[in-house]
Design a protein around this motif. Sequence first.
Motif, PDB file in Angstrom:
ATOM      1  N   PRO A  92      11.567 -11.282   1.521  1.00  8.89           N
ATOM      2  CA  PRO A  92      11.563 -10.583   2.796  1.00  8.89           C
ATOM      3  C   PRO A  92      11.199 -11.785   3.747  1.00  8.89           C
ATOM      4  CG  PRO A  92       9.551  -9.741   1.838  1.00  8.89           C
ATOM      5  CD  PRO A  92      10.448 -10.514   0.764  1.00  8.89           C
ATOM      6  N   VAL A  93      11.834 -11.897   5.180  1.00  9.21           N
ATOM      7  CA  VAL A  93      10.981 -12.484   5.997  1.00  9.21           C
ATOM      8  C   VAL A  93      10.345 -11.656   6.869  1.00  9.21           C
ATOM      9  CG1 VAL A  93      11.492 -14.287   8.129  1.00  9.21           C
ATOM     10  CG2 VAL A  93      12.954 -14.251   5.983  1.00  9.21           C
ATOM     11  N   LEU A  94       9.001 -11.524   6.542  1.00  9.16           N
ATOM     12  CA  LEU A  94       8.317 -10.227   7.094  1.00  9.16           C
ATOM     13  C   LEU A  94       7.228 -10.731   8.289  1.00  9.16           C
ATOM     14  CD1 LEU A  94       7.581  -7.173   7.071  1.00  9.16           C
ATOM     15  CD2 LEU A  94       5.947  -8.093   5.125  1.00  9.16           C
ATOM     16  N   ALA A  95       7.639  -9.887   9.463  1.00  5.04           N
ATOM     17  CA  ALA A  95       6.602 -10.186  10.568  1.00  5.04           C
ATOM     18  C   ALA A  95       5.671  -9.108  10.624  1.00  5.04           C
ATOM     19  CB  ALA A  95       7.297 -10.431  11.831  1.00  5.04           C
ATOM     20  N   GLY A  96       4.318  -9.223  10.916  1.00  4.43           N
ATOM     21  CA  GLY A  96       3.650  -7.984  11.037  1.00  4.43           C
ATOM     22  C   GLY A  96       2.987  -8.117  12.562  1.00  4.43           C
ATOM     23  N   ILE A  97       2.008  -6.900  12.749  1.00  6.78           N
ATOM     24  CA  ILE A  97       1.361  -6.886  13.769  1.00  6.78           C
ATOM     25  C   ILE A  97      -0.137  -6.523  13.709  1.00  6.78           C
ATOM     26  CG2 ILE A  97       2.201  -4.380  14.230  1.00  6.78           C
ATOM     27  CD1 ILE A  97       2.298  -4.868  17.285  1.00  6.78           C
ATOM     28  N   ALA A  98      -0.933  -7.254  14.347  1.00 11.96           N
ATOM     29  CA  ALA A  98      -2.328  -6.874  14.052  1.00 11.96           C
ATOM     30  C   ALA A  98      -3.099  -6.852  15.111  1.00 11.96           C
ATOM     31  CB  ALA A  98      -2.783  -7.953  13.027  1.00 11.96           C
TER      32      ALA A  98
END
Length: 420
Positions: free
Chosen positions: A279-285
Amino acid sequence: MTFNRLRSTALVAGILLMAGPALAEPLFWSTQAKPVEETQRMREQVLAGFPGGVDYQPSDEGPWITRIQAEAQAGRGTIAVLGGLHGDLSSLGANLVDLSGIDVSAVGPAMVELGRLGTTEQKYIPWMQATYLMVANKKALPYLPAGADINALSYDQFIAWTKALAEGTGGPKFGFPAGPRGLKHRFFQGFLLPSYTGSTVTEFRSAEAEVAWNKFKELWKYTNPASTGYGFMQEQLLTDEVWVAFDHVARIADAFNQRPDDFVAFPAPAGPKGRAFMPVLAGIAVPTTAPDKAQALALVAFMLKPETQIATLRATNFFPVIATDMPADMPPSVRASAAAIAAMTGAADALPALLPMGLGDKGGQFSQIYTDTFERIVLNGQPVRAVLDEEAAVLRALMIEANAPCWAPDAASDGPCPVK
């Protein structure tokens, strides 16, 4: 107080002065959606529905991390929410709020686990993703092995399918992007080897890796020999030169958009260690210095709503991290890919294998090792064990030179990721 601390405090003070009085809109500080058009769509189409609005500000990775570190050192800040790729967020764990109270039941458990960053806390919430998929002309489906589920194939079943296709149609019908512009190295790094070894680096020369390469040699017998010149697989799918292929979602899109009724997307096969995928995974924090944590948490939850996920897809071309119905006006490629991505990431045996991290300008050398291994073993017929031993020595030296720690699915390491 040290000079660095004074300098960081001054930086944050300057930021606060420039910002003026506290703003009602939470600041969303992100490395994603940086092109002007995408930024505008994020503000107007994705975030406008959040109560009170959102101040979405994209940034290059350098200034992004500098501001976060400055606010953390000062003990106060203006950033409410952070957005970034897994690699962007992976070094910030100690400065992130635990998001375990947010409902992530709609997100695949393997991706949720990545967001824990090796801790017991939910350090980030998966936000959006891109990846690689398999695609098949529907004419190939009758050749599937009896009882096989196209969304849950094993490598043995996949090989049997390509063999049946070759024998039933008079020639190999599997296409692989092995040309100079093809993304073959991503298949080996993120799909094949982790499925057999549970590793990308540490078990590179293991007995299980030897099995994986021998499986690929078997698959190559039923692969169109012109694959060594293939780049974007949509071209060969549209000409019917191949009926089954692997590629990045962006490189198969035209096949679906031009002939939407002729193709189906599906997850890559699984091996003994699981259904590995890249995955080319983006997250939010949420940083610990967020000025209004309740508001920040509400924004994170908002980003996981189905309608927000669809709006994000329209704005950025990154896919949802939850299974959700695609609107009828979405391009056929989006509808087909989203369903396959949901099946892959939500599978019980899903095994995310992340893009290489921490290599700096040596990323190309890292990928070349996998390309060289493929060419030596599969194209040139050299002994698998001897090639793995030799290339492992090159890989080990590179990891030490780059001082790159392990990334998933390899276990975390202190110092360079080891190659056994």
